[in-house]
Write an enzyme that holds these catalytic residues in place. Structure first.
Site, PDB file in Angstrom:
ATOM      1  N   ASP A  50       2.045  -6.262  -1.718  1.00 49.26           N
ATOM      2  CA  ASP A  50       2.081  -5.910  -0.294  1.00 49.26           C
ATOM      3  C   ASP A  50       0.659  -5.659   0.218  1.00 49.26           C
ATOM      4  O   ASP A  50       0.443  -5.450   1.404  1.00 49.26           O
ATOM      5  CB  ASP A  50       3.014  -4.710  -0.021  1.00 49.26           C
ATOM      6  CG  ASP A  50       2.514  -3.423  -0.641  1.00 49.26           C
ATOM      7  OD1 ASP A  50       1.577  -3.461  -1.465  1.00 49.26           O
ATOM      8  OD2 ASP A  50       3.064  -2.352  -0.300  1.00 49.26           O
ATOM      9  N   SER A  51      -0.330  -5.759  -0.685  1.00 51.74           N
ATOM     10  CA  SER A  51      -1.731  -5.758  -0.253  1.00 51.74           C
ATOM     11  C   SER A  51      -1.982  -6.910   0.712  1.00 51.74           C
ATOM     12  O   SER A  51      -3.009  -6.939   1.388  1.00 51.74           O
ATOM     13  CB  SER A  51      -2.673  -5.869  -1.462  1.00 51.74           C
ATOM     14  OG  SER A  51      -2.292  -6.944  -2.294  1.00 51.74           O
ATOM     15  N   ASP A 105       6.546  -7.663  -4.712  1.00 48.05           N
ATOM     16  CA  ASP A 105       6.287  -6.249  -4.396  1.00 48.05           C
ATOM     17  C   ASP A 105       7.257  -5.790  -3.315  1.00 48.05           C
ATOM     18  O   ASP A 105       7.389  -6.448  -2.276  1.00 48.05           O
ATOM     19  CB  ASP A 105       4.849  -6.142  -3.857  1.00 48.05           C
ATOM     20  CG  ASP A 105       4.197  -4.842  -4.236  1.00 48.05           C
ATOM     21  OD1 ASP A 105       4.815  -4.028  -4.955  1.00 48.05           O
ATOM     22  OD2 ASP A 105       3.029  -4.648  -3.833  1.00 48.05           O
ATOM     23  N   LYS A 162       8.368  -5.000  -8.075  1.00 47.83           N
ATOM     24  CA  LYS A 162       7.561  -3.799  -8.364  1.00 47.83           C
ATOM     25  C   LYS A 162       7.836  -2.767  -7.287  1.00 47.83           C
ATOM     26  O   LYS A 162       7.920  -3.121  -6.105  1.00 47.83           O
ATOM     27  CB  LYS A 162       6.065  -4.151  -8.384  1.00 47.83           C
ATOM     28  CG  LYS A 162       5.163  -2.925  -8.560  1.00 47.83           C
ATOM     29  CD  LYS A 162       3.727  -3.309  -8.800  1.00 47.83           C
ATOM     30  CE  LYS A 162       2.938  -3.597  -7.537  1.00 47.83           C
ATOM     31  NZ  LYS A 162       2.912  -2.517  -6.548  1.00 47.83           N
ATOM     32  N   GLU A 175       6.685   1.358  -6.029  1.00 52.93           N
ATOM     33  CA  GLU A 175       5.731   2.458  -6.199  1.00 52.93           C
ATOM     34  C   GLU A 175       6.473   3.784  -6.375  1.00 52.93           C
ATOM     35  O   GLU A 175       7.497   4.012  -5.721  1.00 52.93           O
ATOM     36  CB  GLU A 175       4.804   2.554  -4.977  1.00 52.93           C
ATOM     37  CG  GLU A 175       3.910   1.336  -4.804  1.00 52.93           C
ATOM     38  CD  GLU A 175       2.911   1.485  -3.649  1.00 52.93           C
ATOM     39  OE1 GLU A 175       2.822   2.575  -3.050  1.00 52.93           O
ATOM     40  OE2 GLU A 175       2.229   0.485  -3.356  1.00 52.93           O
ATOM     41  N   GLU A 186      -2.720   2.762 -11.089  1.00 48.49           N
ATOM     42  CA  GLU A 186      -3.782   2.471 -10.110  1.00 48.49           C
ATOM     43  C   GLU A 186      -4.575   3.738  -9.801  1.00 48.49           C
ATOM     44  O   GLU A 186      -3.990   4.806  -9.544  1.00 48.49           O
ATOM     45  CB  GLU A 186      -3.165   1.917  -8.817  1.00 48.49           C
ATOM     46  CG  GLU A 186      -4.239   1.659  -7.740  1.00 48.49           C
ATOM     47  CD  GLU A 186      -3.769   0.811  -6.574  1.00 48.49           C
ATOM     48  OE1 GLU A 186      -2.612   0.366  -6.566  1.00 48.49           O
ATOM     49  OE2 GLU A 186      -4.607   0.602  -5.668  1.00 48.49           O
TER      50      GLU A 186
HETATM   51  O1  KIV Z   1      -0.105  -4.838  -3.573  1.00 50.39           O
HETATM   52  C1  KIV Z   1      -0.915  -4.953  -4.514  1.00 50.39           C
HETATM   53  O2  KIV Z   1      -1.810  -5.807  -4.509  1.00 50.39           O
HETATM   54  C2  KIV Z   1      -0.775  -4.025  -5.624  1.00 50.39           C
HETATM   55  C3  KIV Z   1      -1.815  -4.086  -6.706  1.00 50.39           C
HETATM   56  C4  KIV Z   1      -3.050  -3.455  -6.227  1.00 50.39           C
HETATM   57  C5  KIV Z   1      -1.339  -3.496  -7.981  1.00 50.39           C
HETATM   58  O3  KIV Z   1       0.145  -3.264  -5.657  1.00 50.39           O
END
Ligand code: KIV
Length: 296
Positions: free
Chosen positions: A60-61, A99, A129, A131, A198
């Protein structure tokens, strides 16, 4: 995993076996360092896969590095599905991790499974993934019941930016460090197949890595993790503005791209581009006939 063959230099698809969730789990015991990078579209997916990444995270970056926002909080499930589909269009050998964006796995078990299911069914992700630590155990249970493998993510979790008061390294004080150790143990016990650590001190990451029986994937978490992940724009030198100190830039593609763009602009303005060789021709007799038509 270093057992993978070196990528073909000519850009041909690498004939390596598909990386699976059990492969990632097994890498810890085989002591094969895991390589993960983000990708958000077909081009970055190809780069990551041909470069030999074991896992591609459609992170989600993308809200920050692709969509230009200041944080990840406004990324939607629709956006994640859209970008995940672009990545999986390339059929990478790397395991594709989708994500889950903010608020897509917080409200109820049902909503969590439906949203993760969209990343898998519509996007083609092979796992997701999420968080957070112990707070997420109910949702992790629901996802695993639906046969969706889960990667955990603790420490500096960007979706908690407001609660943390900024993007701050976590676990520097004893209480926080103990909390993260407990979170990692609980996630592993719940059945996640790997945990992203992280923005945590290297020594704490080492202790967590030794303590859990699933691989840890570090980002800003020192060298003791079982694997490492970087945002692809950071490692390729495509990020503008502040780059965190844990980033190693392996190329300066941003500067190279600007130089290429200005050379193109100069060539167009000087009339140097396109040349005859870069243009299509028609046979002389057709050209002559055309000329006659126009002059008539
Ligand atoms: O969204 C992302 O890029 C991440 C990584 C930094 C692990 O969660």
């Amino acid at each position: 995993m270093s057992a993978h063959p070196t990528p073909a230099p000519d850009g041909a698809r690498v004939g390596r076996p598909k990386v699976t969730v059990p492969d990632v789990r097994a890498a810890k015991h085989a002591k094969l360092p895991l390589v993960m990078t983000t990708a958000y579209d077909a081009a970055t997916a190809r780069i990551a896969d041909l470069g030999g990444a074991d896992m591609i995270l459609v992170g989600d970056s993308l809200g920050m590095v692709v969509l230009g926002r200041n944080d990840t909080l406004r990324v939607t499930v629709d956006e994640m599905v859209h970008h995940t589909r672009a990545v999986t269009s390339q059929h990478p050998s790397a395991l594709v991790v989708g994500d889950m964006p903010f608020l897509s796995y917080h409200v109820s078990r049902e909503e969590t499974v439906r949203n993760a299911g969209r990343l898998v069914q519509e996007g083609g992700a092979e796992c997701v993934k999420i968080e957070g630590g112990r707070k997420r155990l109910r949702m992790i249970g629901a996802l695993l019941d639906a046969e969706i493998p889960v990667m955990g993510h603790i420490g500096l979790t960007p979706q908690s930016v407001n609660a943390m008061g900024g993007f701050k390294v976590q676990g520097k004080v004893l209480e926080q460090a103990e909390g993260l150790l407990g979170d990692a143990a609980a996630l592993a016990e719940a059945g996640v197949f790997a945990i992203v650590l992280e923005g945590v001190p290297a020594e704490l990451a080492r202790i967590i890595t030794d303590d859990v029986d699933v691989p840890t994937i570090g980002i800003g978490a020192g060298p003791a993790c079982d694997g490492q992940v970087l945002v692809i724009h950071d490692l390729l030198g495509l990020t503008s503005g502040h780059v965190p100190k844990f980033v190693r830039q392996y190329a300066d593609l941003g500067a190279q791209a600007v130089a290429a763009m200005s050379a193109f602009a100069e060539d167009v303005r000087s009339g140097d581009f396109p040349s005859r060789e870069e243009s299509y021709a028609i046979p002389d007799d057709v050209a002559a006939a055309l000329g006659t038509l126009v002059s008539d």
